[in-house]
Design a protein around this motif. Structure first.
Motif, PDB file in Angstrom:
ATOM      1  N   ASP A   1       0.813  -1.214   0.000  1.00  0.00           N
ATOM      2  CA  ASP A   1       0.000   0.000   0.000  1.00  0.00           C
ATOM      3  C   ASP A   1       0.850   1.270   0.000  1.00  0.00           C
ATOM      4  OD1 ASP A   1      -2.239  -1.597   0.082  1.00  0.00           O
ATOM      5  OD2 ASP A   1      -2.411  -1.532   2.269  1.00  0.00           O
ATOM      6  N   VAL A   2       1.954   1.248   0.738  1.00  0.00           N
ATOM      7  CA  VAL A   2       2.817   2.427   0.837  1.00  0.00           C
ATOM      8  C   VAL A   2       3.341   2.829  -0.546  1.00  0.00           C
ATOM      9  CG1 VAL A   2       5.049   3.253   1.695  1.00  0.00           C
ATOM     10  CG2 VAL A   2       3.479   2.066   3.235  1.00  0.00           C
ATOM     11  N   VAL A   3       3.681   1.856  -1.358  1.00  0.00           N
ATOM     12  CA  VAL A   3       4.176   2.127  -2.710  1.00  0.00           C
ATOM     13  C   VAL A   3       3.022   2.301  -3.696  1.00  0.00           C
ATOM     14  CG1 VAL A   3       5.513   1.166  -4.633  1.00  0.00           C
ATOM     15  CG2 VAL A   3       6.335   0.911  -2.284  1.00  0.00           C
ATOM     16  N   GLY A   4       1.943   1.549  -3.489  1.00  0.00           N
ATOM     17  CA  GLY A   4       0.846   1.535  -4.451  1.00  0.00           C
ATOM     18  C   GLY A   4       0.050   2.813  -4.531  1.00  0.00           C
ATOM     19  N   VAL A   5      -0.157   3.490  -3.409  1.00  0.00           N
ATOM     20  CA  VAL A   5      -0.997   4.692  -3.417  1.00  0.00           C
ATOM     21  C   VAL A   5      -0.450   5.782  -4.339  1.00  0.00           C
ATOM     22  CG1 VAL A   5      -1.857   6.602  -2.001  1.00  0.00           C
ATOM     23  CG2 VAL A   5      -2.039   4.251  -1.163  1.00  0.00           C
ATOM     24  N   PRO A   6       0.811   6.205  -4.191  1.00  0.00           N
ATOM     25  CA  PRO A   6       1.307   7.252  -5.102  1.00  0.00           C
ATOM     26  C   PRO A   6       1.362   6.805  -6.558  1.00  0.00           C
ATOM     27  CG  PRO A   6       3.091   6.392  -3.721  1.00  0.00           C
ATOM     28  CD  PRO A   6       1.817   5.858  -3.163  1.00  0.00           C
ATOM     29  N   LEU A   7       1.672   5.529  -6.809  1.00  0.00           N
ATOM     30  CA  LEU A   7       1.727   5.048  -8.191  1.00  0.00           C
ATOM     31  C   LEU A   7       0.356   5.114  -8.848  1.00  0.00           C
ATOM     32  CD1 LEU A   7       3.258   3.649 -10.535  1.00  0.00           C
ATOM     33  CD2 LEU A   7       2.567   1.459  -9.511  1.00  0.00           C
ATOM     34  N   LEU A   8      -0.669   4.659  -8.161  1.00  0.00           N
ATOM     35  CA  LEU A   8      -2.010   4.617  -8.734  1.00  0.00           C
ATOM     36  C   LEU A   8      -2.568   6.014  -8.963  1.00  0.00           C
ATOM     37  CD1 LEU A   8      -3.294   1.636  -6.620  1.00  0.00           C
ATOM     38  CD2 LEU A   8      -3.105   1.655  -9.109  1.00  0.00           C
ATOM     39  N   PHE A   9      -2.333   6.932  -8.044  1.00  0.00           N
ATOM     40  CA  PHE A   9      -2.808   8.297  -8.242  1.00  0.00           C
ATOM     41  C   PHE A   9      -2.111   8.954  -9.432  1.00  0.00           C
ATOM     42  CE2 PHE A   9      -4.362   8.464  -3.700  1.00  0.00           C
ATOM     43  CZ  PHE A   9      -5.693   8.667  -4.050  1.00  0.00           C
ATOM     44  N   SER A  10      -0.816   8.719  -9.555  1.00  0.00           N
ATOM     45  CA  SER A  10      -0.088   9.329 -10.669  1.00  0.00           C
ATOM     46  C   SER A  10      -0.530   8.755 -12.012  1.00  0.00           C
ATOM     47  CB  SER A  10       1.421   9.129 -10.493  1.00  0.00           C
ATOM     48  OG  SER A  10       1.768   7.754 -10.606  1.00  0.00           O
ATOM     49  N   ALA A  11      -1.010   7.493 -12.011  1.00  0.00           N
ATOM     50  CA  ALA A  11      -1.459   6.849 -13.249  1.00  0.00           C
ATOM     51  C   ALA A  11      -2.918   7.146 -13.560  1.00  0.00           C
ATOM     52  CB  ALA A  11      -1.244   5.339 -13.158  1.00  0.00           C
ATOM     53  N   GLY A  12      -3.605   7.824 -12.654  1.00  0.00           N
ATOM     54  CA  GLY A  12      -4.992   8.187 -12.905  1.00  0.00           C
ATOM     55  C   GLY A  12      -6.016   7.177 -12.426  1.00  0.00           C
ATOM     56  N   TYR A  13      -5.594   6.171 -11.676  1.00  0.00           N
ATOM     57  CA  TYR A  13      -6.522   5.173 -11.138  1.00  0.00           C
ATOM     58  C   TYR A  13      -6.930   5.610  -9.721  1.00  0.00           C
ATOM     59  CZ  TYR A  13      -5.210   2.168 -15.036  1.00  0.00           C
ATOM     60  OH  TYR A  13      -5.007   1.656 -16.295  1.00  0.00           O
ATOM     61  N   TYR A  14      -7.818   6.592  -9.677  1.00  0.00           N
ATOM     62  CA  TYR A  14      -8.131   7.233  -8.410  1.00  0.00           C
ATOM     63  C   TYR A  14      -8.933   6.330  -7.475  1.00  0.00           C
ATOM     64  CZ  TYR A  14      -6.676  11.235 -11.178  1.00  0.00           C
ATOM     65  OH  TYR A  14      -5.963  12.075 -11.978  1.00  0.00           O
ATOM     66  N   ALA A  15      -9.878   5.574  -8.024  1.00  0.00           N
ATOM     67  CA  ALA A  15     -10.683   4.689  -7.176  1.00  0.00           C
ATOM     68  C   ALA A  15      -9.805   3.648  -6.487  1.00  0.00           C
ATOM     69  CB  ALA A  15     -11.774   3.999  -8.002  1.00  0.00           C
ATOM     70  N   THR A  16      -8.886   3.063  -7.259  1.00  0.00           N
ATOM     71  CA  THR A  16      -8.000   2.058  -6.685  1.00  0.00           C
ATOM     72  C   THR A  16      -7.028   2.692  -5.701  1.00  0.00           C
ATOM     73  OG1 THR A  16      -8.147   0.799  -8.752  1.00  0.00           O
ATOM     74  CG2 THR A  16      -6.397   0.186  -7.230  1.00  0.00           C
ATOM     75  N   GLY A  17      -6.540   3.909  -6.008  1.00  0.00           N
ATOM     76  CA  GLY A  17      -5.648   4.600  -5.096  1.00  0.00           C
ATOM     77  C   GLY A  17      -6.318   4.893  -3.764  1.00  0.00           C
ATOM     78  N   LEU A  18      -7.561   5.375  -3.811  1.00  0.00           N
ATOM     79  CA  LEU A  18      -8.294   5.629  -2.576  1.00  0.00           C
ATOM     80  C   LEU A  18      -8.546   4.340  -1.809  1.00  0.00           C
ATOM     81  CD1 LEU A  18     -10.913   8.281  -3.786  1.00  0.00           C
ATOM     82  CD2 LEU A  18      -9.021   8.651  -2.186  1.00  0.00           C
ATOM     83  N   MET A  19      -8.835   3.264  -2.545  1.00  0.00           N
ATOM     84  CA  MET A  19      -9.072   1.992  -1.886  1.00  0.00           C
ATOM     85  C   MET A  19      -7.807   1.490  -1.204  1.00  0.00           C
ATOM     86  SD  MET A  19     -11.543  -0.011  -1.178  1.00  0.00           S
ATOM     87  CE  MET A  19     -12.780   0.488  -2.369  1.00  0.00           C
ATOM     88  N   TYR A  20      -6.648   1.773  -1.800  1.00  0.00           N
ATOM     89  CA  TYR A  20      -5.385   1.383  -1.185  1.00  0.00           C
ATOM     90  C   TYR A  20      -5.170   2.121   0.142  1.00  0.00           C
ATOM     91  CZ  TYR A  20      -3.145  -1.606  -4.688  1.00  0.00           C
ATOM     92  OH  TYR A  20      -2.797  -2.652  -5.493  1.00  0.00           O
ATOM     93  N   VAL A  21      -5.644   3.372   0.215  1.00  0.00           N
ATOM     94  CA  VAL A  21      -5.548   4.108   1.477  1.00  0.00           C
ATOM     95  C   VAL A  21      -6.381   3.400   2.547  1.00  0.00           C
ATOM     96  CG1 VAL A  21      -6.071   6.278   2.655  1.00  0.00           C
ATOM     97  CG2 VAL A  21      -5.127   6.307   0.331  1.00  0.00           C
ATOM     98  N   VAL A  22      -7.586   2.984   2.155  1.00  0.00           N
ATOM     99  CA  VAL A  22      -8.446   2.239   3.081  1.00  0.00           C
ATOM    100  C   VAL A  22      -7.793   0.924   3.462  1.00  0.00           C
ATOM    101  CG1 VAL A  22     -10.691   1.114   3.366  1.00  0.00           C
ATOM    102  CG2 VAL A  22     -10.526   3.292   2.153  1.00  0.00           C
ATOM    103  N   TYR A  23      -7.221   0.241   2.455  1.00  0.00           N
ATOM    104  CA  TYR A  23      -6.540  -1.026   2.723  1.00  0.00           C
ATOM    105  C   TYR A  23      -5.413  -0.847   3.743  1.00  0.00           C
ATOM    106  CZ  TYR A  23      -8.730  -3.392  -1.290  1.00  0.00           C
ATOM    107  OH  TYR A  23      -9.610  -3.968  -2.158  1.00  0.00           O
ATOM    108  N   GLY A  24      -4.691   0.287   3.654  1.00  0.00           N
ATOM    109  CA  GLY A  24      -3.570   0.499   4.550  1.00  0.00           C
ATOM    110  C   GLY A  24      -3.995   0.451   6.009  1.00  0.00           C
TER     111      GLY A  24
END
Length: 234
Positions: free
Chosen positions: A173-196
């Motif tokens: 999650d620590v690595v995934g959140v910034p990667l997903l937001f930068s790639a435009g996958y906002y729903a998955t990025g937000l979900m990764y925050v919840v997952y964390g």
């Protein structure tokens, strides 16, 4: 077919941004699977597989006629690995010494197993980074490789019942959140925050429920006796 295509293309719009329903539903299935995993429910595996199928179509958008999103090959590839490992986990959790035992006993991994997890995480990331780069995955490719390896090892650790698998998810999650937001996958990025936050909770829940390997058989026997004649809700 028109209805299927409509469902496949359906999006939620937020101003200039849009999110596919497939991405949202895939992540909700993943969250449900994680909740089931924390409660050690067998249904966590098939629900997770359904989410993996949906997210595979999202992260490999170009293969499904979507030129508006970037490809994350590690994210797409890990969905396939998830399905394979989840089938293994599903089988392992349902084929215990007695078919009526539907939970797995949490326990610590051995030090040798922990070293294997660390070597696999670092070594696998180093090996896959140039592969993902050559295949044209979104940069930085090491992040995608890290997420791929961490997801694989965490899912395997869940199938084994190792308490440490929750900490691997935190690292993902620590690595995934910034990667997903930068790639435009906002729903998955937000979900990764919840997952964390969720994975940290899951770690403490499993840690408190763990038993010594020598007492696992006794605990499972008690669980079976308490549920005999009535299956769990999974």
């Amino acid at each position: 077919m028109d209805v299927i295509r409509w469902l496949f293309d359906a999006q939620i719009h937020f101003g200039a941004q849009s999110i596919y329903w497939r991405e949202l539903l895939g992540n909700l299935f993943g969250l449900a699977s994680a909740l089931g995993g924390m409660r050690r429910k067998v249904w966590a595996w098939p629900v997770g597989i359904a989410g993996n199928v949906l997210l595979f179509t999202v992260f490999l958008g170009s293969a499904f006629g979507d030129a508006s999103t970037v490809n994350l090959l590690g994210q797409a590839g890990r969905q396939i690995v998830f399905i394979v490992v989840s089938v293994y986990g599903w089988y392992r959790w349902t084929h215990r010494n007695d078919a009526e035992v539907t939970t797995i006993t949490p326990h610590w991994a051995t030090w040798r197993q922990r070293v294997g997890l660390i070597v696999g995480m670092v070594g696998g990331t180093a090996i896959l980074t140039p592969v993902f780069t050559a295949l044209g995955s979104y940069a930085p490719q090491w992040s995608d490789a890290w997420i791929f390896m961490g997801s694989l090892l965490a899912t395997y650790g869940m199938a084994k019942g190792w308490v440490e698998f929750w900490l691997i998810w935190v690292a993902v999650d620590v690595v995934g959140v910034p990667l997903l937001f930068s790639a435009g996958y906002y729903a998955t990025g937000l979900m990764y925050v919840v997952y964390g936050a969720f994975t940290l909770t899951g770690f403490f829940v499993w840690r408190n429920q763990r038993v010594r390997p020598s007492s696992a058989v006794v605990v499972e026997g008690l669980a079976l006796a308490s549920r005999r004649g009535a299956h769990a809700s999974s």
